[in-house]
Motif scaffolding. Structure first.
Motif, PDB file in Angstrom:
ATOM      1  N   UNK A  44      -0.555   1.353  -7.082  1.00 49.40           N
ATOM      2  CA  UNK A  44      -0.582   1.173  -5.634  1.00 49.40           C
ATOM      3  C   UNK A  44      -1.386   2.292  -4.985  1.00 49.40           C
ATOM      4  N   UNK A  45      -1.947   1.995  -3.814  1.00 47.38           N
ATOM      5  CA  UNK A  45      -2.620   2.995  -2.999  1.00 47.38           C
ATOM      6  C   UNK A  45      -1.884   3.093  -1.672  1.00 47.38           C
ATOM      7  N   UNK A  46      -1.565   4.329  -1.269  1.00 45.09           N
ATOM      8  CA  UNK A  46      -0.849   4.541  -0.010  1.00 45.09           C
ATOM      9  C   UNK A  46      -1.838   4.616   1.149  1.00 45.09           C
ATOM     10  N   UNK A  47      -1.307   4.603   2.361  1.00 45.67           N
ATOM     11  CA  UNK A  47      -2.153   4.742   3.555  1.00 45.67           C
ATOM     12  C   UNK A  47      -2.909   6.065   3.558  1.00 45.67           C
ATOM     13  N   UNK A  49      -4.099   7.446   0.956  1.00 43.82           N
ATOM     14  CA  UNK A  49      -5.050   7.464  -0.145  1.00 43.82           C
ATOM     15  C   UNK A  49      -4.479   7.930  -1.467  1.00 43.82           C
ATOM     16  N   UNK A  50      -3.174   8.210  -1.526  1.00 43.73           N
ATOM     17  CA  UNK A  50      -2.555   8.616  -2.782  1.00 43.73           C
ATOM     18  C   UNK A  50      -2.436   7.403  -3.709  1.00 43.73           C
ATOM     19  N   UNK A  51      -2.522   7.644  -4.996  1.00 46.80           N
ATOM     20  CA  UNK A  51      -2.385   6.596  -5.997  1.00 46.80           C
ATOM     21  C   UNK A  51      -1.028   6.750  -6.679  1.00 46.80           C
ATOM     22  N   UNK A  52      -0.247   5.659  -6.718  1.00 46.12           N
ATOM     23  CA  UNK A  52       1.077   5.658  -7.347  1.00 46.12           C
ATOM     24  C   UNK A  52       1.056   4.724  -8.550  1.00 46.12           C
ATOM     25  N   UNK A  53       1.455   5.224  -9.710  1.00 40.85           N
ATOM     26  CA  UNK A  53       1.548   4.438 -10.940  1.00 40.85           C
ATOM     27  C   UNK A  53       3.018   4.129 -11.185  1.00 40.85           C
ATOM     28  N   UNK A  54       3.367   2.844 -11.226  1.00 41.87           N
ATOM     29  CA  UNK A  54       4.755   2.427 -11.409  1.00 41.87           C
ATOM     30  C   UNK A  54       4.859   1.574 -12.672  1.00 41.87           C
ATOM     31  N   UNK A  55       5.622   2.049 -13.662  1.00 46.48           N
ATOM     32  CA  UNK A  55       5.886   1.266 -14.878  1.00 46.48           C
ATOM     33  C   UNK A  55       6.964   0.253 -14.525  1.00 46.48           C
ATOM     34  N   UNK A  56       6.754  -1.002 -14.926  1.00 49.34           N
ATOM     35  CA  UNK A  56       7.642  -2.066 -14.491  1.00 49.34           C
ATOM     36  C   UNK A  56       7.872  -3.095 -15.595  1.00 49.34           C
ATOM     37  N   UNK A  66      -1.567  -9.192  -5.086  1.00 49.25           N
ATOM     38  CA  UNK A  66      -2.591  -8.293  -4.560  1.00 49.25           C
ATOM     39  C   UNK A  66      -2.761  -8.551  -3.067  1.00 49.25           C
ATOM     40  N   UNK A  67      -3.410  -7.613  -2.382  1.00 48.61           N
ATOM     41  CA  UNK A  67      -3.848  -7.771  -0.990  1.00 48.61           C
ATOM     42  C   UNK A  67      -2.729  -8.013   0.003  1.00 48.61           C
ATOM     43  N   UNK A  68      -1.536  -7.503  -0.269  1.00 46.74           N
ATOM     44  CA  UNK A  68      -0.447  -7.561   0.699  1.00 46.74           C
ATOM     45  C   UNK A  68       0.129  -6.167   0.832  1.00 46.74           C
ATOM     46  N   UNK A  69       0.284  -5.738   2.065  1.00 44.68           N
ATOM     47  CA  UNK A  69       0.839  -4.419   2.306  1.00 44.68           C
ATOM     48  C   UNK A  69       2.352  -4.497   2.373  1.00 44.68           C
ATOM     49  N   UNK A  70       3.013  -3.466   1.869  1.00 44.97           N
ATOM     50  CA  UNK A  70       4.466  -3.441   1.900  1.00 44.97           C
ATOM     51  C   UNK A  70       4.980  -2.019   1.851  1.00 44.97           C
ATOM     52  N   UNK A  71       6.269  -1.870   2.048  1.00 40.32           N
ATOM     53  CA  UNK A  71       6.918  -0.570   2.004  1.00 40.32           C
ATOM     54  C   UNK A  71       7.515  -0.372   0.617  1.00 40.32           C
ATOM     55  N   UNK A  72       7.091   0.675  -0.067  1.00 40.77           N
ATOM     56  CA  UNK A  72       7.562   0.983  -1.413  1.00 40.77           C
ATOM     57  C   UNK A  72       8.549   2.138  -1.320  1.00 40.77           C
TER      58      UNK A  72
END
Length: 89
Positions: A44-47, A49-56, A66-72
């Motif tokens: 994910x990319x935050x507002x 510009x930080x990059x977050x890697x989430x193992x799932x 893709x292409x949908x903004x949400x609150x993580x």
């Protein structure tokens, strides 16, 4: 950079920018195949510009669009909730 393992509670507005999967598939002589060492990651990319890697899990990997903004939301580094798109637990 944000470290989810050290977070008690953290919230970000994000957008999914990449999906990563790694698997080892074996096929025996009678044609049976098996998957091993399955690994699924959402990036994910935050507002800011930080990059977050989430193992799932595989299910979450397939369902998050893709292409949908949400609150993580991170909770204790182990549970993730993406409001407005899908809940990830």
């Amino acid at each position: 950079m944000f470290d989810p393992e050290s977070a008690v509670y953290q919230n970000f507005m994000v957008m999914l920018v990449q999906k990563v999967d790694e698997r080892r598939r074996t096929i025996d002589p009678n044609g049976t195949s098996k998957l091993y060492n399955e690994y699924y990651e959402l990036i994910f990319k935050t507002r800011k510009g930080e990059i977050l890697h989430i193992v799932t899990t595989k299910m979450v990997y397939k369902e998050v669009p893709f292409n949908q903004q949400g609150s993580l939301t991170f909770r204790g580094g182990h549970h993730v909730l993406m409001h407005g798109v899908l809940q990830l637990l």
